[in-house]
Design a protein around this motif. Sequence first.
Motif, mmCIF file in Angstrom:
data_model
loop_
_atom_site.group_PDB
_atom_site.id
_atom_site.type_symbol
_atom_site.label_atom_id
_atom_site.label_comp_id
_atom_site.label_asym_id
_atom_site.label_seq_id
_atom_site.Cartn_x
_atom_site.Cartn_y
_atom_site.Cartn_z
ATOM 1 N N ALA A 6 59.470 77.282 28.188
ATOM 2 C CA ALA A 6 60.662 77.401 27.351
ATOM 3 C C ALA A 6 60.309 77.875 25.945
ATOM 4 N N MET A 7 59.225 77.353 25.394
ATOM 5 C CA MET A 7 58.807 77.771 24.054
ATOM 6 C C MET A 7 58.347 79.223 24.059
ATOM 7 N N GLU A 8 57.641 79.608 25.102
ATOM 8 C CA GLU A 8 57.176 80.991 25.196
ATOM 9 C C GLU A 8 58.351 81.949 25.284
ATOM 10 N N ASN A 9 59.353 81.594 26.075
ATOM 11 C CA ASN A 9 60.545 82.435 26.197
ATOM 12 C C ASN A 9 61.308 82.505 24.877
ATOM 13 N N ALA A 10 61.353 81.380 24.169
ATOM 14 C CA ALA A 10 62.122 81.323 22.926
ATOM 15 C C ALA A 10 61.540 82.235 21.847
#
Length: 232
Positions: free
Chosen positions: A20-24
């Motif tokens: 999720a952090m990588e996508n954000a």
Amino acid sequence: MHEDRWLPAQGLEESAILEAMENARRGDVDWRGGRLPGFYVHFAGDEVDRIGKRALEMFHATNALGSGAFPSIKRFEREVADWSLSLMHADGGTASITSGGTESIFIAMKAAREWARSNRPEVTRPKMVISHSAHPAFDKAAKYLSIDVERIAPRDDFKVDMDAFVAALDDRTIFIAGSAPQFTMGVFDQIEELASIAMSRNIWFHTDACVGGFLSPFAEQNGHAILFGISG
């Protein structure tokens, strides 16, 4: 309310959190690229980045408010403050580390207001005079501290219009400031001249050096003249 705004009933696995952090961050700018206008993000190289991450991992749970419990943080703050003072050619002096430019300006103005209450008690409605080129955080702090703000249009070269500036000073003025350099234009105000005026009128003077001010000592060491006092 949109479903994403509700606190999740269940936590996520580590892999899902990292995903999720990588996508954000896919839409974030490339701060490693070097040119990042308007933001205080500086990439000093992979080694500095790696050590910074390691330091954060080691000290992320400490609290600088508890210097008795964490003398390591007190030591680091003192060392960075002393190094900064030496870079600025400070003869003595003291310093503290803040979370950023807005807090730094707020603390400076708070100190000025308290000084004025003790040294100029006749001023019941304090005022500050600054150039339009000065950082917007001065207005933020002034609102909370009940200080009136008068901004003066700069000259065509973005330096302080000294004649208009001096004309704006009155018996209510407790605070003036100059930028070294200004946040948006990178131009140095006439710091020495402004400081001299403040001293002669019993006004608190603040130099907003911020990030650019910390570049200046190294430019000076490489042979560039840093002219704080030139008004022409």
